[in-house]
Enzyme design. Structure first.
Site, short mmCIF file in Angstrom:
data_model
loop_
_atom_site.label_atom_id
_atom_site.label_comp_id
_atom_site.label_asym_id
_atom_site.label_seq_id
_atom_site.Cartn_x
_atom_site.Cartn_y
_atom_site.Cartn_z
N ARG A 88 -4.68 27.80 86.53
CA ARG A 88 -3.31 27.26 86.53
C ARG A 88 -3.29 26.00 87.38
NH1 ARG A 88 1.66 28.92 90.28
NH2 ARG A 88 3.05 27.34 89.45
N HIS A 132 5.53 20.88 89.77
CA HIS A 132 5.23 21.52 91.05
C HIS A 132 5.69 20.54 92.15
CE1 HIS A 132 2.74 24.99 92.79
NE2 HIS A 132 3.32 24.40 93.81
N GLU A 177 8.86 27.64 91.41
CA GLU A 177 9.71 28.00 92.56
C GLU A 177 10.95 27.13 92.77
OE1 GLU A 177 7.20 28.27 96.01
OE2 GLU A 177 6.02 29.88 95.14
N ASN A 303 5.24 34.59 91.85
CA ASN A 303 4.53 34.14 93.04
C ASN A 303 4.94 35.09 94.16
OD1 ASN A 303 3.89 32.00 91.40
ND2 ASN A 303 4.85 30.42 92.66
N TYR A 305 3.93 36.73 98.03
CA TYR A 305 3.13 36.65 99.25
C TYR A 305 3.48 37.70 100.30
CZ TYR A 305 1.47 32.12 97.62
OH TYR A 305 0.89 31.12 96.88
N GLU A 361 0.87 33.34 91.50
CA GLU A 361 0.36 33.01 92.83
C GLU A 361 0.35 34.25 93.70
OE1 GLU A 361 2.21 29.81 95.09
OE2 GLU A 361 2.33 28.58 93.27
C1 GCO Z 1 4.46 27.68 97.15
C2 GCO Z 1 3.66 26.84 96.27
C3 GCO Z 1 2.28 26.58 96.74
C4 GCO Z 1 1.99 26.89 98.18
C5 GCO Z 1 1.63 28.34 98.39
C6 GCO Z 1 1.32 28.68 99.82
O1 GCO Z 1 4.63 28.84 96.85
O2 GCO Z 1 4.93 27.20 98.19
O3 GCO Z 1 3.71 27.16 94.93
O4 GCO Z 1 2.23 25.22 96.48
O5 GCO Z 1 0.94 26.12 98.63
O6 GCO Z 1 2.67 29.14 97.99
O7 GCO Z 1 2.42 28.46 100.64
#
Ligand code: GCO
Length: 458
Positions: A88, A132, A177, A303, A305, A361
């Protein structure tokens, strides 16, 4: 995904991941390409933002970044060695349309064409993000996403890219995002274009969503067989206590961060409980907009985290406050919380039933160091990824239609306002030499990808 490129079967394979499951990494143009003003590229809002004093923690810029613009072929070889079945990446709008509209820069198009062809030649499925965060500065000068016309320019950009690459691209991700664009680009100003005006949340969100809908129309017309989705960031939002006010505050934050975008996309309406909290000027939503935004999608990109624990602030349930995370944290200060990925996938499937889900992500920044013999032993990253792969496998076993996993990121790269201080790569970037050094996690991931998840527990 485009049937001509990848044949997905619905039957889960013995490993717990469906056959044809896509394994790869994700990147973004501004974070890796460099060559900020080469090859006819126009200035973007990130090119402008990073050169303003005090915007980037270490004073760095993405002018060179990972120099991927020149090293793309070696980088693709690296992906092949790491057993990627998909990749991607994003297209820098101002590399293709230096002024944001009108004149197409063929040199820029050629760059992405050779990337796509190079991926296919190595058996790697190209998945393209169209936005992006790097709006052409020329469009920012005309109001950027505050200006409704930008939505149409985005659709024109999508059409131009699709016309040139669409026969070879497997998936379009219109935006990455929107929540981050809105809150960090326009409210706290930590990302480009660096504005601080909460009154813009309504207009910017709406124009981003509208641009997605218009781009979908253009993409469907050009490439009817290529899948279309959007990548949104989801935190696992949970109340910090079992107090009712905290539960309601968590629901509010979920509304502000998530449902504000997913509801219009999947149901054609902004969430009723959040509408009173976000100002929408009277002429913002025009007739037909919501239908345009809610055009059917093929997949939702997730995405993921971390988690956000929420309590109600002084203003009560509509004043959500995030409790500072505890426990083992990443260098971004984020809690490691793999269970939240499974919960997120389950919830999205329950509430919206997207045809497919992709993890677009997931990854982690740790303080990686090169050992004397030139290696990077990042056992903590491998552990992080393993736990998130296992959470995904569990979600698949429970019926969630997850079809691929893109680790963030291939390379250590320019982490926006953090500069080069945060290393998210499975490959270490030695910036002074631009040498790429696969970390232990890359070797591990390559094996997992090559066995379609069969070795995930090893
Ligand atoms: C985001 C983006 C990425 C970042 C990653 C780490 O989620 O902010 O898509 O460009 O680099 O998430 O923070």
């Amino acid at each position: 995904m485009n049937d001509t490129n990848v044949h997905l079967q619905d039957s889960a394979s013995e490993t717990g991941f469906p056959s044809g499951f896509l394994w790869g990494t994700a990147t973004a143009a501004y974070q890796i390409e460099g060559a900020a003003r080469e090859g006819g590229k126009g200035e973007s809002i990130w090119d402008r933002f990073v050169h303003a004093p005090g915007t980037i923690a270490d004073g760095s810029t993405g002018d060179i970044a990972c120099d991927h613009y020149h090293r793309w072929s070696d980088d693709l070889d690296l992906m092949a060695r790491l057993s990627h079945s998909a990749y991607r990446f994003s297209i820098a709008w101002s590399r293709v349309l230096p002024d944001g509209k009108g004149h197409i820069n063929e040199t820029g198009m050629d760059f992405y064409e050779q990337l796509v062809d190079g991926l296919l030649a190595r058996g790697i499925v190209p998945c393209v993000t169209l936005y992006h965060w790097d709006l052409p500065q020329a469009l920012q000068d005309r109001g950027g996403w505050e200006n409704r016309d930008t939505a149409s320019y985005f659709a024109d950009f999508a059409q131009a890219v699709a016309r040139r690459l669409g026969d070879r691209v497997s998936a379009w991700i219109t935006h990455n995002e929107p929540h981050i664009i809105v809150y960090h680009g326009y409210v706290d100003g930590t990302k480009a274009p660096g504005l601080r005006n909460p009154a813009l949340v309504g207009p910017i969100s709406h124009h981003l969503l509208l641009s997605h809908g218009l781009a979908c129309q253009a993409l469907r017309a050009e490439t009817p067989h290529t899948d279309i989705g959007m990548a949104l960031n989801f935190a696992a939002i949970e109340p910090a206590t079992d107090r009712e006010a905290d539960a309601e505050a968590a629901r509010t934050l979920d509304g502000l961060w998530h449902r504000w975008f997913t509801d219009p996309l999947f149901t054609g309406a902004y969430p009723e409980d959040i509408v009173p909290l976000i100002a929408q000027p009277p002429d913002l939503i025009r007739s037909g907009d919501l239908e345009t935004i809610a055009a059917p999608l093929d997949f939702l990109g997730v995405n993921y985290y971390t988690r956000a624990l929420v309590r109600a602030g002084k203003g009560g349930p509509t004043d959500p406050r995030i409790v500072p995370p505890s426990g083992p944290l990443t260098t971004m200060g984020w809690e490691i919380y793999p269970e939240g990925l499974r919960a997120t996938l389950t919830r999205l499937h329950r509430d919206y039933q997207p045809k497919y889900l992709y993890i677009t992500e997931n990854g982690v920044a740790f303080p990686d160091t090169l050992t004397g013999d030139g290696e990077v032993h990042d056992a903590a990253r491998t552990r992080y990824l393993r736990e998130h792969f296992l959470a995904t496998r569990q979600a698949i076993a429970e019926g969630m239609p997850v079809r691929g996993f893109f680790v963030w990121s291939l390379l250590d790269n320019f982490e926006w306002s953090y500069g080069f201080g945060q290393r998210f790569g499975i490959v270490y970037t030695d910036y002074p030499t631009q040498r790429r050094i696969p970390k232990d996690s890359a070797t591990w991931l390559a094996r997992v990808a090559a066995t379609n998840g069969g070795t995930v527990e090893e």
